[in-house]
Design a protein around this motif. Sequence first.
Motif, mmCIF file in Angstrom:
data_model
loop_
_atom_site.group_PDB
_atom_site.id
_atom_site.type_symbol
_atom_site.label_atom_id
_atom_site.label_comp_id
_atom_site.label_asym_id
_atom_site.label_seq_id
_atom_site.Cartn_x
_atom_site.Cartn_y
_atom_site.Cartn_z
ATOM 1 N N PRO A 247 0.812 -1.227 0.000
ATOM 2 C CA PRO A 247 0.000 0.000 0.000
ATOM 3 C C PRO A 247 0.842 1.273 0.000
ATOM 4 O O PRO A 247 0.516 2.234 -0.701
ATOM 5 C CB PRO A 247 -0.821 -0.128 1.290
ATOM 6 C CG PRO A 247 -0.915 -1.589 1.522
ATOM 7 C CD PRO A 247 0.404 -2.134 1.088
ATOM 8 N N VAL B 92 0.808 4.156 -2.786
ATOM 9 C CA VAL B 92 0.578 5.564 -2.435
ATOM 10 C C VAL B 92 1.652 6.445 -3.057
ATOM 11 O O VAL B 92 1.357 7.476 -3.679
ATOM 12 C CB VAL B 92 0.556 5.745 -0.903
ATOM 13 C CG1 VAL B 92 0.637 7.218 -0.546
ATOM 14 C CG2 VAL B 92 -0.708 5.153 -0.313
ATOM 15 N N ALA C 176 -9.016 3.164 3.839
ATOM 16 C CA ALA C 176 -7.851 2.421 4.325
ATOM 17 C C ALA C 176 -8.007 2.029 5.784
ATOM 18 O O ALA C 176 -7.629 0.927 6.197
ATOM 19 C CB ALA C 176 -6.584 3.255 4.121
ATOM 20 N N ARG D 184 -5.241 -4.561 6.149
ATOM 21 C CA ARG D 184 -3.937 -4.012 5.765
ATOM 22 C C ARG D 184 -3.510 -4.487 4.390
ATOM 23 O O ARG D 184 -2.796 -3.783 3.681
ATOM 24 C CB ARG D 184 -2.893 -4.422 6.809
ATOM 25 C CG ARG D 184 -1.539 -3.765 6.600
ATOM 26 C CD ARG D 184 -0.576 -4.153 7.687
ATOM 27 N NE ARG D 184 0.737 -3.557 7.479
ATOM 28 C CZ ARG D 184 1.796 -3.761 8.250
ATOM 29 N NH1 ARG D 184 1.684 -4.578 9.290
ATOM 30 N NH2 ARG D 184 2.940 -3.185 7.987
ATOM 31 N N SER D 185 -3.913 -5.652 4.005
ATOM 32 C CA SER D 185 -3.561 -6.200 2.701
ATOM 33 C C SER D 185 -4.833 -6.523 1.925
ATOM 34 O O SER D 185 -5.933 -6.513 2.470
ATOM 35 C CB SER D 185 -2.703 -7.456 2.854
ATOM 36 O OG SER D 185 -3.402 -8.439 3.602
ATOM 37 N N ALA E 221 -7.284 -2.548 0.265
ATOM 38 C CA ALA E 221 -6.207 -1.690 0.750
ATOM 39 C C ALA E 221 -5.434 -1.075 -0.405
ATOM 40 O O ALA E 221 -5.038 0.095 -0.355
ATOM 41 C CB ALA E 221 -5.267 -2.497 1.651
ATOM 42 N N ALA E 222 -5.224 -1.855 -1.471
ATOM 43 C CA ALA E 222 -4.506 -1.337 -2.640
ATOM 44 C C ALA E 222 -5.288 -0.228 -3.326
ATOM 45 O O ALA E 222 -4.722 0.806 -3.705
ATOM 46 C CB ALA E 222 -4.214 -2.478 -3.611
ATOM 47 N N CYS F 7 -7.613 1.737 -1.983
ATOM 48 C CA CYS F 7 -7.629 2.906 -1.101
ATOM 49 C C CYS F 7 -6.285 3.632 -1.119
ATOM 50 O O CYS F 7 -6.237 4.866 -1.050
ATOM 51 C CB CYS F 7 -7.978 2.487 0.328
ATOM 52 S SG CYS F 7 -9.675 1.923 0.539
ATOM 53 N N ALA F 8 -5.198 2.867 -1.208
ATOM 54 C CA ALA F 8 -3.868 3.482 -1.267
ATOM 55 C C ALA F 8 -3.721 4.319 -2.529
ATOM 56 O O ALA F 8 -3.195 5.441 -2.491
ATOM 57 C CB ALA F 8 -2.795 2.400 -1.211
#
Length: 270
Positions: A27, A31, A84, A89-90, A94-95, A97-98
């Motif tokens: 992530p 970002v 996020a 977390r994974s 999450a990807a 949102c990142a």
Amino acid sequence: MYEKVKAEAGGMGSWFHQNFVEPGKIPMLLVLASFVLTFAITRMITRLIRAGKGPFRNIGGSGGTHIHHVVPGVVLMVVGGFGAVGSSRSGVGAAVCAVIFGIGAGLVLDEFALILHLDDVYWSEQGRQSVEVVVLAAALALLVLSGFSPLGVDSLSEEERQDRTSLLLTLSSSFVFVLITLSKGKLWMALVGTLVPPVAIVGALRLARPCSVWARRFYRRRHRARARMTLREYRRVRRWSAPRRRVQDWIGGAPDDELAQRAGAPDPPR
């Protein structure tokens, strides 16, 4: 030959898995990539708009109000940030949102100077601050991706981390050096020093900059220190001002008044 290429590809895959997938840094990588790419594309579009080239135009609202791209940037940051926090977390969530958060951050920090001055200073001298902040944010993100953690915690062994005394001493000493560096007017060194403590130590030991809190408080009666401080600042500005401005112009474009001076035209009205 095929086996060699396959082995090298496998080595790169294992390196990427070990340094990014296992520590959960995907992530953060997304970002940073979306942040830098958004800033680069945004600057390219705004420079084309200023030059009157391409199909791009400024977006207007009701009554002819110009809508700055910081507005959708804030919305995207809120959506990506809340998403996020609410997702694991994974995973794909999450990807996504990142990426959304990185795009929003790129749009917002591209107009950081506008937010700071509460005025449309995008193509003015004050607009250079947006480029500085974007470069600094990208540098800090790269340090985090490289494995640096705040206040030097990553340099401690597992035993030292479990020892509360060593942990508190390390955190407090690093924090004090960062505060001293910041009070001496060295914002960049202070921010980088939060992740790389030796940078904060160097900044804390060197002379303060003029007009800083440290200089006003401790150099009031130290005439030799004030003279050395002023001379060092003069040499620093003389040496690095022109190269820094050229890099900023290459990244974000030159301000309007500089372009007018180069063309021999009068400065545009404010």
